[in-house]
Design a protein around this motif. Structure first.
Motif, mmCIF file in Angstrom:
data_model
loop_
_atom_site.group_PDB
_atom_site.id
_atom_site.type_symbol
_atom_site.label_atom_id
_atom_site.label_comp_id
_atom_site.label_asym_id
_atom_site.label_seq_id
_atom_site.Cartn_x
_atom_site.Cartn_y
_atom_site.Cartn_z
ATOM 1 N N UNK A 108 -8.305 -2.154 1.836
ATOM 2 C CA UNK A 108 -9.522 -1.456 2.202
ATOM 3 C C UNK A 108 -10.304 -1.016 0.988
ATOM 4 N N UNK A 109 -11.355 -0.249 1.253
ATOM 5 C CA UNK A 109 -12.225 0.261 0.202
ATOM 6 C C UNK A 109 -12.207 1.773 0.236
ATOM 7 N N UNK A 110 -11.963 2.385 -0.922
ATOM 8 C CA UNK A 110 -11.923 3.834 -1.068
ATOM 9 C C UNK A 110 -12.987 4.221 -2.087
ATOM 10 N N UNK A 111 -14.124 4.726 -1.606
ATOM 11 C CA UNK A 111 -15.243 4.975 -2.510
ATOM 12 C C UNK A 111 -15.740 3.663 -3.080
ATOM 13 N N UNK A 112 -15.721 3.565 -4.397
ATOM 14 C CA UNK A 112 -16.127 2.316 -5.056
ATOM 15 C C UNK A 112 -14.924 1.461 -5.453
ATOM 16 N N UNK A 113 -13.735 1.872 -5.062
ATOM 17 C CA UNK A 113 -12.511 1.175 -5.449
ATOM 18 C C UNK A 113 -11.928 0.412 -4.273
#
Length: 352
Positions: free
Chosen positions: A33-38
Motif C-alpha cells: 500500500x501507500x502511506x503518505x508519500x511512501x
C-alpha cells in the motif's frame, strides 16, 4: 553450472538465522500500500491489524510468502524490474531480484511447496511473450526459466501436487508505457505446467470471448477460480468469473442480467474460502465486490469504494480497500474489522 559467487551467496544465506512466521506474529496476509508519500508492505493479522511494516522503493503489486520462513518477496507493479526478498522480522532486504536483460516481472510469483524454488511471472519486454523465471532460494540466484504458454502472463498458482497454473492474459503491451497493442487479436489462456515446466494442459475461452483477459487466480478444489478483465465492447455484459479443473473445459459464471454491468467489466482480485463454497470477486473501478457460491452461482453484490484485495483467512474471506479498510466478507455482507493509515493496493495475499 553454479558460479563461485552464487555458491558463496548460498553459503551466506544459509548462515542467516531462519525465522518462522510465528516469530513475527503469525500474520494471516501480506498487503502492499501507500502511506503518505511512501510505499510499504504490511503483514496483517486475521483481524486486519498490522504486525509489521516494511518500506518499498516504489509501488508494490502482489507478494509471495515463503511457506516456512518469515520471508516475503514483494513485486513491483507491473511491468517492473525489481522483486525484493524481505526479512519480515528485521525489515532488511535480503536480496534484490532483477530479471534478465529484456525481461520484466509481471507482478506475481509463487514458491514451491518446500520453499526451495521461487517462480516468477515475467514477459519478454518486446512482444510480451510469457516466461516463468526460476530462482533457487538458498541465495536467490536465477537457475532457469520456462515458457508460460502464452502472451502476458500475470498471476501464477501452485497446486497442492506441485503443478503450476498460469493465467496468460493474452495482452501484448508496450514495454515502456503499457499501451495495449493487440486487443483485437488477443488470445488469453490458462496453462498447466508440470513441476518440471512441461506443458500438461491448456484451455482458451470461446472465440467471442477472446478479449476477456484472464488475470488472477485462486485455488479451488482440484483447480482454480479465475478473474477476468473485458477488453471488448463496454456495452456488452460479460462474465468476470470462471472456474477450471485441468482436463476439462473452463466454466464461465455470469451474474444475473441486472448485475451484468455492475463490475464495469473489470475483476481485480479473487479469493475462495477454505471450504470452497464462497468466492469473492472485487472491482476497484466499480467499487463493487460480488459473492458467488462454490459452483459459480451469484449470491450478492456489495458496494465499497476502491475495494480490491481479497484473500481466504481462516474459514472466511477478507477484503481491503484504498481507504485503509480491512473487512470480513461472506453471506452476511461486509463486516468492518480494522482501519489503517496505509491506503491498500491491489492485492491481499494469504500466507496459508
Amino acid at each position: 553450472m553454479a558460479t563461485r559467487r552464487a555458491f558463496l551467496a548460498g553459503l551466506a544465506a544459509a548462515s542467516l538465522p531462519r525465522v518462522s512466521w510465528a516469530e513475527v506474529g503469525s500474520p494471516a496476509c501480506l498487503a502492499a500500500g501507500k502511506l503518505g508519500d511512501e510505499f510499504v508492505l504490511h503483514g496483517l493479522s486475521a483481524q486486519g491489524e498490522s504486525l509489521f511494516e516494511i518500506g518499498l522503493p516504489a509501488r508494490g503489486h502482489a507478494a509471495a510468502a515463503h511457506p516456512t520462513q518469515a520471508l516475503a518477496v514483494a513485486f513491483a507493479r507491473r511491468p517492473g524490474t525489481f522483486a525484493l526478498v524481505l526479512d519480515c522480522l528485521t525489515g532488511a532486504v535480503r536480496h534484490r531480484l532483477t530479471p534478465p536483460d529484456g525481461r520484466q516481472f509481471n507482478g506475481h510469483g509463487a514458491f514451491s511447496l518446500d520453499g526451495a524454488l521461487l517462480m516468477t511471472s515475467e514477459v519478454v519486454a518486446e512482444g510480451s511473450a510469457g516466461r516463468v523465471g526460476l530462482w533457487e532460494t538458498a541465495g536467490f540466484t536465477r537457475i532457469g526459466e520456462w515458457e508460460s504458454g502464452g502472451i502476458g502472463p500475470h498471476d501464477i498458482r501452485r497446486l497442492a501436487d506441485g503443478r503450476l497454473v498460469v493465467a496468460n492474459g493474452g495482452i501484448q503491451t508496450d514495454p515502456g508505457d503499457r499501451t495495449k497493442l493487440n486487443t483485437d487479436t488477443m488470445r488469453p489462456n490458462l496453462t498447466l505446467l508440470s513441476p518440471e515446466g512441461a506443458l500438461l494442459d491448456q484451455v482458451e475461452l470461446a472465440d467471442e470471448l477472446h478479449q476477456n483477459s484472464i488475470r488472477h487466480l485462486a485455488l479451488h478444489g482440484e483447480g482454480v477460480a479465475f478473474a477476468m478483465q473485458w477488453e471488448g465492447d463496454p456495452a456488452e455484459p460479460v462474465a468476470q468469473l470462471g472456474l477450471w479443473v485441468p482436463g476439462s473445459a473452463p466454466q464461465l459464471c455470469p451474474p444475473p442480467d441486472a448485475q451484468g454491468f455492475a463490475m464495469k467489466g473489470y475483476a481485480g482480485s479473487i479469493a475462495v474460502n477454505r471450504a470452497g463454497d464462497l468466492i469473492a470477486l472485487t472491482s476497484a473501478p466499480a467499487g463493487v465486490v460480488m459473492l458467488f457460491d462454490g459452483v459459480g452461482n451469484w449470491l450478492s453484490s456489495d458496494q465499497r469504494a476502491d475495494v480490491s484485495g481479497a484473500a481466504a483467512v481462516g474459514d472466511g474471506l477478507r477484503l481491503t480497500d484504498g481507504q485503509g479498510g480491512v473487512w470480513g466478507y461472506g453471506r452476511d455482507g461486509l463486516t468492518p474489522l480494522a482501519r489503517n493509515s496505509t491506503e491498500w493496493d491491489n492485492h491481499l495475499i494469504a500466507l496459508a
